[in-house]
Design a protein around this motif. Structure first.
Motif, PDB file in Angstrom:
ATOM      1  N   LEU A 193     -39.354  79.098  39.656  1.00 38.55           N
ATOM      2  CA  LEU A 193     -40.425  78.187  38.781  1.00 38.55           C
ATOM      3  C   LEU A 193     -40.032  78.395  37.194  1.00 38.55           C
ATOM      4  CD1 LEU A 193     -43.749  76.968  39.689  1.00 38.55           C
ATOM      5  CD2 LEU A 193     -43.224  77.782  37.476  1.00 38.55           C
ATOM      6  N   VAL A 194     -39.990  79.553  36.853  1.00 34.38           N
ATOM      7  CA  VAL A 194     -40.064  80.044  35.511  1.00 34.38           C
ATOM      8  C   VAL A 194     -38.627  79.575  34.845  1.00 34.38           C
ATOM      9  CG1 VAL A 194     -40.150  81.673  33.636  1.00 34.38           C
ATOM     10  CG2 VAL A 194     -41.650  81.594  35.462  1.00 34.38           C
ATOM     11  N   LEU A 212     -37.855  74.051  46.098  1.00 35.38           N
ATOM     12  CA  LEU A 212     -39.180  73.483  45.930  1.00 35.38           C
ATOM     13  C   LEU A 212     -39.739  73.385  44.660  1.00 35.38           C
ATOM     14  CD1 LEU A 212     -40.391  73.869  49.292  1.00 35.38           C
ATOM     15  CD2 LEU A 212     -39.585  71.455  48.648  1.00 35.38           C
ATOM     16  N   VAL A 213     -39.870  74.533  44.109  1.00 35.24           N
ATOM     17  CA  VAL A 213     -40.434  74.896  42.980  1.00 35.24           C
ATOM     18  C   VAL A 213     -39.642  74.831  41.783  1.00 35.24           C
ATOM     19  CG1 VAL A 213     -41.982  76.443  43.964  1.00 35.24           C
ATOM     20  CG2 VAL A 213     -40.149  77.270  43.103  1.00 35.24           C
ATOM     21  N   SER A 214     -38.279  75.062  41.804  1.00 35.30           N
ATOM     22  CA  SER A 214     -37.554  74.613  40.621  1.00 35.30           C
ATOM     23  C   SER A 214     -37.417  73.171  40.355  1.00 35.30           C
ATOM     24  CB  SER A 214     -36.165  75.317  40.864  1.00 35.30           C
ATOM     25  OG  SER A 214     -35.393  74.659  41.967  1.00 35.30           O
ATOM     26  N   ASP A 215     -37.308  72.318  41.502  1.00 30.23           N
ATOM     27  CA  ASP A 215     -37.229  70.938  41.230  1.00 30.23           C
ATOM     28  C   ASP A 215     -38.595  70.451  40.591  1.00 30.23           C
ATOM     29  OD1 ASP A 215     -34.738  70.945  42.533  1.00 30.23           O
ATOM     30  OD2 ASP A 215     -35.380  70.015  44.378  1.00 30.23           O
ATOM     31  N   HIS A 269     -28.298  79.213  45.411  1.00 37.56           N
ATOM     32  CA  HIS A 269     -28.932  80.333  44.944  1.00 37.56           C
ATOM     33  C   HIS A 269     -28.326  81.658  45.104  1.00 37.56           C
ATOM     34  CE1 HIS A 269     -31.913  77.288  43.837  1.00 37.56           C
ATOM     35  NE2 HIS A 269     -32.052  77.039  45.114  1.00 37.56           N
ATOM     36  N   ALA A 270     -28.282  82.658  44.196  1.00 35.23           N
ATOM     37  CA  ALA A 270     -27.766  83.863  44.350  1.00 35.23           C
ATOM     38  C   ALA A 270     -28.715  84.891  44.969  1.00 35.23           C
ATOM     39  CB  ALA A 270     -27.252  84.238  43.092  1.00 35.23           C
ATOM     40  N   GLU A 287     -48.273  69.738  47.023  1.00 35.89           N
ATOM     41  CA  GLU A 287     -47.950  70.124  48.301  1.00 35.89           C
ATOM     42  C   GLU A 287     -46.496  69.716  48.368  1.00 35.89           C
ATOM     43  OE1 GLU A 287     -50.541  69.253  51.516  1.00 35.89           O
ATOM     44  OE2 GLU A 287     -52.205  69.848  50.590  1.00 35.89           O
ATOM     45  N   LEU A 288     -45.755  70.731  48.844  1.00 37.05           N
ATOM     46  CA  LEU A 288     -44.100  70.557  48.948  1.00 37.05           C
ATOM     47  C   LEU A 288     -43.539  71.056  50.257  1.00 37.05           C
ATOM     48  CD1 LEU A 288     -43.342  71.886  45.480  1.00 37.05           C
ATOM     49  CD2 LEU A 288     -43.737  69.520  45.711  1.00 37.05           C
TER      50      LEU A 288
END
Length: 450
Positions: free
Chosen positions: A330-331, A277-280, A265-266, A388-389
């Protein structure tokens, strides 16, 4: 024996033929990853300003500049170091909290090209530089990191060690080089309050100061012999808690460069755990942001210190906002360089979700830092469900590694501003670096378009 002398003896004794093949291959990946960030950052406004200053300073044409042309080795280290730190995708070492590539590699590159040394010499110097700065960073972290930017401070020792190796300095001369490096070590975190361009100055000057320290030592210019452990030295002045034993534990029997991490990630590395976690999760469940009621991110104190920003106003500030990065990931289900745009900074969906992100210190995660840069994340959905992640190792850590192919792909994406055939040739030369005799051929502008 002083700590500086023990480090100096290590630098002198290190030989290319003693470096295992897997370490050589990994070091080439570190150099490839350096060029990814350096090429991507070369046209950014802060780097253009440094380039203008370098042109005013002038100097003998000794080493290639990432933007094209040549300048003195000191100027090349300055500009090429700054350029590799601006897009927030340069490497990171967890325990020392250092982006080593951005200081060690530009200094080593400049001097190795100037002295007409070869790829094996460069690899050896980079291994030495990483080893020295990682060990010093580990000794003073994490307390040093509160005020001081480890990449700038500890990195100066690494660049000095790498250049000292290339200049074939004696043990005594390297002790002096480390002394002069330590007295120049600087870089305060206050820049983050304003999003100031000083952040790019930090690695550039650390690379440049390492060059200066080693070149002066070559002329028998003396430096403090106990710059690390002395009563008015680096440890006492710049860390309220340090462990000097980390300087020498396993020195010469291991290769700390193998502990290096790469960034996907940049953004600030302290945001990556939650972004992963949230992107997955969003990809796996095709998660609609409107279905999210709240996101709780529990992480270590340092991450909160650096990235707790509920309302970033610039792209740069967004990269240092855990709330924004979590919402963005996430978005958009991505944290690539192209994701951090002005449009996405003010995207209504991202902004609304960002207000639902709560960050806090998780005691268990905090206790594991800096060996583990983890997070526990709870995504509360509007239907009453809670997901939960958790992770201890963001993508790119040795424990959660990226492949050489992924790093090659990263390079090609970040190098898209130059001709593709030139980019491919740069990558090819780096990955066969042990066979390269002309190090100027690592710079895209020195190659003909095929």
């Amino acid at each position: 024996m002083s700590l500086s002398k023990q480090l100096a003896e290590y630098v002198v004794s290190l030989k290319y033929d003693d470096i295992p093949e897997d370490v050589v291959e990994f070091t080439k990946l570190c150099i490839l990853d350096y060029f990814s960030s350096a090429i991507a950052g070369k046209d950014m406004p802060p780097i253009q300003k440094i380039e203008e200053m370098v042109e005013v300073l002038g100097g003998n044409e000794q080493a290639s500049l990432i933007n094209g042309g040549k300048s003195s080795v000191a100027n090349a280290a300055l500009l090429n170091g700054a350029s590799s730190h601006i897009v927030e995708q340069d490497d990171i070492h967890k325990s020392s909290i250092i982006h080593a590539a951005t200081v060690v590699i530009p200094a080593a590159l400049a001097v190795a090209e100037w002295k007409k040394l070869d790829g094996k010499d460069l690899i050896t110097a980079v291994v030495a530089g990483y080893e020295v700065c990682f060990r010093i960073g580990e000794a003073v972290s994490p307390s040093h990191y509160y005020y001081w930017h480890n990449t700038a401070t500890c990195g100066t020792f690494g660049s000095a060690a790498a250049v000292a190796k290339l200049l074939d300095l004696s043990v005594e001369q390297i002790v002096h080089a480390l002394g002069s490096a330590g007295t120049q070590a600087a870089g305060l975190w206050e820049f983050i309050e304003d999003g100031a361009m000083s952040k790019q100055l930090h690695p550039g000057k650390a690379a440049m100061n390492g060059v200066i320290a080693a070149m002066l030592a070559e002329k028998d210019f003396t430096g403090a012999s106990k710059i690390l452990e002395g009563r008015r030295g680096f440890f006492e002045a710049m860390s309220y808690e340090y462990d000097a034993s980390k300087i020498t534990a396993g020195l010469g029997s291991e290769f700390k460069i193998m502990e290096n991490s790469f960034k996907i990630h940049a953004s600030c590395r302290h945001t990556h755990h939650a972004m992963d976690l949230v992107s997955d999760l969003a990809k796996q469940q095709d998660l609609d942001p409107d279905a999210v009621d709240k996101i709780e991110v529990g992480t270590y104190q340092v991450a909160i210190n650096i990235t707790d920003d509920e309302d970033p106003q610039t792209i740069y500030q967004g990269k240092f906002s855990l709330q924004y990065c979590t919402a963005l990931a996430l978005v958009k289900q991505s944290g690539s360089l192209d994701t951090f745009t002005e449009e996405n900074l003010w995207d209504e969906t991202v902004r609304e979700l960002m207000q639902k992100v709560e960050v806090y210190v998780d005691d268990d995660v905090d206790a594991a830092y800096p060996e583990k840069w983890g997070a526990n994340v709870k995504v509360h959905l509007t239907n009453g469900e809670t997901v939960e992640l958790s992770t201890e190792y963001p993508k790119g850590d040795p424990e959660n590694n990226v492949s050489p192919d992924e790093l090659y792909d990263k390079f090609m994406v970040l190098a898209k501003g130059i001709d593709e055939s030139r980019a491919e040739e740069v990558a090819e030369n780096i990955m066969t670096l042990e066979d390269i005799s002309d190090l100027s051929m690592l710079f895209p502008h020195n190659m003909a378009v095929k």
